[in-house]
Motif scaffolding. Structure first.
Motif, PDB file in Angstrom:
ATOM      1  N   GLU A   1       0.831  -1.207   0.000  1.00  0.00           N
ATOM      2  CA  GLU A   1       0.000   0.000   0.000  1.00  0.00           C
ATOM      3  C   GLU A   1       0.863   1.254   0.000  1.00  0.00           C
ATOM      4  OE1 GLU A   1      -2.581  -0.188   3.394  1.00  0.00           O
ATOM      5  OE2 GLU A   1      -3.556  -2.028   2.687  1.00  0.00           O
ATOM      6  N   HIS A   2       1.905   1.225   0.801  1.00  0.00           N
ATOM      7  CA  HIS A   2       2.806   2.376   0.872  1.00  0.00           C
ATOM      8  C   HIS A   2       3.485   2.612  -0.475  1.00  0.00           C
ATOM      9  CE1 HIS A   2       5.488   5.328   2.596  1.00  0.00           C
ATOM     10  NE2 HIS A   2       6.499   4.701   2.010  1.00  0.00           N
ATOM     11  N   LEU A   3       4.006   1.558  -1.076  1.00  0.00           N
ATOM     12  CA  LEU A   3       4.643   1.703  -2.383  1.00  0.00           C
ATOM     13  C   LEU A   3       3.645   2.191  -3.427  1.00  0.00           C
ATOM     14  CD1 LEU A   3       6.941  -1.450  -2.476  1.00  0.00           C
ATOM     15  CD2 LEU A   3       7.640   0.942  -2.202  1.00  0.00           C
ATOM     16  N   ASP A   4       2.412   1.726  -3.336  1.00  0.00           N
ATOM     17  CA  ASP A   4       1.383   2.178  -4.276  1.00  0.00           C
ATOM     18  C   ASP A   4       1.105   3.664  -4.112  1.00  0.00           C
ATOM     19  OD1 ASP A   4      -0.540   1.556  -6.381  1.00  0.00           O
ATOM     20  OD2 ASP A   4      -2.056   1.973  -4.862  1.00  0.00           O
ATOM     21  N   SER A   5       1.196   4.147  -2.885  1.00  0.00           N
ATOM     22  CA  SER A   5       0.947   5.575  -2.634  1.00  0.00           C
ATOM     23  C   SER A   5       2.161   6.434  -2.990  1.00  0.00           C
ATOM     24  CB  SER A   5       0.561   5.806  -1.172  1.00  0.00           C
ATOM     25  OG  SER A   5       1.695   5.683  -0.323  1.00  0.00           O
ATOM     26  N   ARG A   6       3.310   5.800  -3.239  1.00  0.00           N
ATOM     27  CA  ARG A   6       4.549   6.516  -3.551  1.00  0.00           C
ATOM     28  C   ARG A   6       5.076   6.119  -4.924  1.00  0.00           C
ATOM     29  NH1 ARG A   6       7.654   9.213   0.067  1.00  0.00           N
ATOM     30  NH2 ARG A   6       8.444   9.933  -1.937  1.00  0.00           N
ATOM     31  N   LYS A   7       4.223   6.300  -5.913  1.00  0.00           N
ATOM     32  CA  LYS A   7       4.640   5.980  -7.268  1.00  0.00           C
ATOM     33  C   LYS A   7       5.785   6.871  -7.720  1.00  0.00           C
ATOM     34  CE  LYS A   7       0.276   3.962  -8.671  1.00  0.00           C
ATOM     35  NZ  LYS A   7      -0.530   4.047  -7.456  1.00  0.00           N
ATOM     36  N   ASP A   8       5.986   7.989  -7.020  1.00  0.00           N
ATOM     37  CA  ASP A   8       7.115   8.867  -7.321  1.00  0.00           C
ATOM     38  C   ASP A   8       8.448   8.231  -6.923  1.00  0.00           C
ATOM     39  OD1 ASP A   8       6.144   9.226  -4.588  1.00  0.00           O
ATOM     40  OD2 ASP A   8       7.615  10.828  -4.419  1.00  0.00           O
TER      41      ASP A   8
ATOM     42  N   ILE B   1      14.825   2.706  -9.575  1.00  0.00           N
ATOM     43  CA  ILE B   1      16.279   2.917  -9.569  1.00  0.00           C
ATOM     44  C   ILE B   1      16.713   3.630  -8.289  1.00  0.00           C
ATOM     45  CG2 ILE B   1      16.287   5.083 -10.891  1.00  0.00           C
ATOM     46  CD1 ILE B   1      18.872   3.804 -12.292  1.00  0.00           C
ATOM     47  N   ASP B   2      15.893   4.559  -7.804  1.00  0.00           N
ATOM     48  CA  ASP B   2      16.221   5.230  -6.541  1.00  0.00           C
ATOM     49  C   ASP B   2      16.158   4.248  -5.379  1.00  0.00           C
ATOM     50  OD1 ASP B   2      16.616   7.777  -7.698  1.00  0.00           O
ATOM     51  OD2 ASP B   2      14.458   8.160  -7.665  1.00  0.00           O
TER      52      ASP B   2
ATOM     53  N   CYS C   1      13.989  -3.213  -5.033  1.00  0.00           N
ATOM     54  CA  CYS C   1      12.928  -2.397  -5.637  1.00  0.00           C
ATOM     55  C   CYS C   1      11.675  -3.255  -5.797  1.00  0.00           C
ATOM     56  CB  CYS C   1      13.380  -1.828  -6.973  1.00  0.00           C
ATOM     57  SG  CYS C   1      13.591  -3.073  -8.279  1.00  0.00           S
ATOM     58  N   ARG C   2      10.694  -2.713  -6.466  1.00  0.00           N
ATOM     59  CA  ARG C   2       9.452  -3.449  -6.694  1.00  0.00           C
ATOM     60  C   ARG C   2       9.704  -4.732  -7.489  1.00  0.00           C
ATOM     61  NH1 ARG C   2       8.565   1.979  -7.193  1.00  0.00           N
ATOM     62  NH2 ARG C   2       6.837   2.870  -5.999  1.00  0.00           N
ATOM     63  N   ASN C   3      10.639  -4.692  -8.436  1.00  0.00           N
ATOM     64  CA  ASN C   3      10.947  -5.895  -9.209  1.00  0.00           C
ATOM     65  C   ASN C   3      11.565  -6.971  -8.326  1.00  0.00           C
ATOM     66  OD1 ASN C   3       9.959  -4.935 -11.693  1.00  0.00           O
ATOM     67  ND2 ASN C   3      11.838  -3.795 -12.031  1.00  0.00           N
TER      68      ASN C   3
ATOM     69  N   VAL D   1       0.902  -8.500  -8.827  1.00  0.00           N
ATOM     70  CA  VAL D   1       0.580  -8.471  -7.396  1.00  0.00           C
ATOM     71  C   VAL D   1       1.281  -7.281  -6.735  1.00  0.00           C
ATOM     72  CG1 VAL D   1       0.890  -9.675  -5.190  1.00  0.00           C
ATOM     73  CG2 VAL D   1       0.152 -10.952  -7.216  1.00  0.00           C
ATOM     74  N   ILE D   2       2.557  -7.113  -7.023  1.00  0.00           N
ATOM     75  CA  ILE D   2       3.349  -6.070  -6.378  1.00  0.00           C
ATOM     76  C   ILE D   2       2.983  -4.678  -6.878  1.00  0.00           C
ATOM     77  CG2 ILE D   2       5.693  -5.201  -5.972  1.00  0.00           C
ATOM     78  CD1 ILE D   2       4.939  -7.907  -4.525  1.00  0.00           C
ATOM     79  N   TYR D   3       2.816  -4.527  -8.180  1.00  0.00           N
ATOM     80  CA  TYR D   3       2.526  -3.219  -8.762  1.00  0.00           C
ATOM     81  C   TYR D   3       1.044  -2.853  -8.698  1.00  0.00           C
ATOM     82  CZ  TYR D   3       7.245  -2.721 -10.692  1.00  0.00           C
ATOM     83  OH  TYR D   3       8.603  -2.574 -10.841  1.00  0.00           O
ATOM     84  N   GLY D   4       0.171  -3.835  -8.461  1.00  0.00           N
ATOM     85  CA  GLY D   4      -1.259  -3.560  -8.385  1.00  0.00           C
ATOM     86  C   GLY D   4      -1.918  -3.431  -9.748  1.00  0.00           C
ATOM     87  N   GLU D   5      -1.187  -3.696 -10.800  1.00  0.00           N
ATOM     88  CA  GLU D   5      -1.672  -3.663 -12.179  1.00  0.00           C
ATOM     89  C   GLU D   5      -0.576  -4.274 -13.045  1.00  0.00           C
ATOM     90  OE1 GLU D   5      -1.822   0.390 -13.978  1.00  0.00           O
ATOM     91  OE2 GLU D   5      -0.800   1.019 -12.155  1.00  0.00           O
ATOM     92  N   PRO D   6      -0.888  -4.602 -14.288  1.00  0.00           N
ATOM     93  CA  PRO D   6       0.178  -5.128 -15.134  1.00  0.00           C
ATOM     94  C   PRO D   6       1.360  -4.163 -15.176  1.00  0.00           C
ATOM     95  CG  PRO D   6      -1.942  -5.435 -16.189  1.00  0.00           C
ATOM     96  CD  PRO D   6      -2.178  -4.578 -14.971  1.00  0.00           C
ATOM     97  N   TYR D   7       2.563  -4.727 -15.103  1.00  0.00           N
ATOM     98  CA  TYR D   7       3.771  -3.898 -15.060  1.00  0.00           C
ATOM     99  C   TYR D   7       3.851  -2.966 -16.253  1.00  0.00           C
ATOM    100  CZ  TYR D   7       8.656  -2.534 -15.321  1.00  0.00           C
ATOM    101  OH  TYR D   7       9.815  -1.813 -15.432  1.00  0.00           O
ATOM    102  N   SER D   8       3.494  -3.443 -17.426  1.00  0.00           N
ATOM    103  CA  SER D   8       3.596  -2.602 -18.625  1.00  0.00           C
ATOM    104  C   SER D   8       2.742  -1.339 -18.489  1.00  0.00           C
ATOM    105  CB  SER D   8       3.185  -3.381 -19.874  1.00  0.00           C
ATOM    106  OG  SER D   8       1.848  -3.846 -19.755  1.00  0.00           O
ATOM    107  N   GLU D   9       1.576  -1.466 -17.864  1.00  0.00           N
ATOM    108  CA  GLU D   9       0.715  -0.295 -17.639  1.00  0.00           C
ATOM    109  C   GLU D   9       1.332   0.641 -16.606  1.00  0.00           C
ATOM    110  OE1 GLU D   9      -3.345  -1.439 -16.802  1.00  0.00           O
ATOM    111  OE2 GLU D   9      -3.309  -2.921 -18.438  1.00  0.00           O
ATOM    112  N   TRP D  10       1.823   0.068 -15.499  1.00  0.00           N
ATOM    113  CA  TRP D  10       2.443   0.883 -14.449  1.00  0.00           C
ATOM    114  C   TRP D  10       3.627   1.642 -15.016  1.00  0.00           C
ATOM    115  CZ3 TRP D  10       6.932   1.940 -11.970  1.00  0.00           C
ATOM    116  CH2 TRP D  10       6.852   2.551 -10.719  1.00  0.00           C
TER     117      TRP D  10
END
Length: 103
Positions: free
Chosen positions: A19-26, A30-31, A39-41, A66-75
């Motif tokens: 949830e936290h990572l989803d709220s911090r898409k910024d 790489i950071d 990282c998410r990967n 599961v991790i990104y909450g949507e298909p990676y290509s879309e994210w």
């Protein structure tokens, strides 16, 4: 603490991390790699490995969803920015340090 309670607490903490990572898409992957070494990967790979250790077939893209909450290509299209030269240089530096330390 019994094993079931520990597992439930760990699962709740993991869901909160997602949830936290989803709220911090910024927070770019790489950071995260440069600062924390994952990282998410990485989480996607760990999730897939944990599933497979328990006999659950899962491909990498399904784990990423599961991790990104949507298909990676879309994210990636919506949120991932092009890495800067500075980010890439730091990434290379961190990778070289990790190799020297045997990671």
């Amino acid at each position: 603490m019994d094993d079931q309670t520990r597992t439930e607490i760990e699962a709740a903490a993991f869901r909160r991390l997602l949830e936290h990572l989803d709220s911090r898409k910024d927070a770019q992957n790489i950071d995260m790699m440069n600062l924390a070494g994952f990282c998410r990967n990485c989480l996607s790979k760990w999730y897939r490995a944990a599933a497979e250790e328990r006999g659950v077939e899962m491909d990498y893209e399904a784990a990423r969803e599961v991790i990104y909450g949507e298909p990676y290509s879309e994210w990636k299209t919506k949120y991932q920015k092009e890495a800067t030269a500075e980010q890439l240089a730091k990434f290379d530096e961190v990778q070289k340090q990790n190799e020297k330390q045997g990671h």
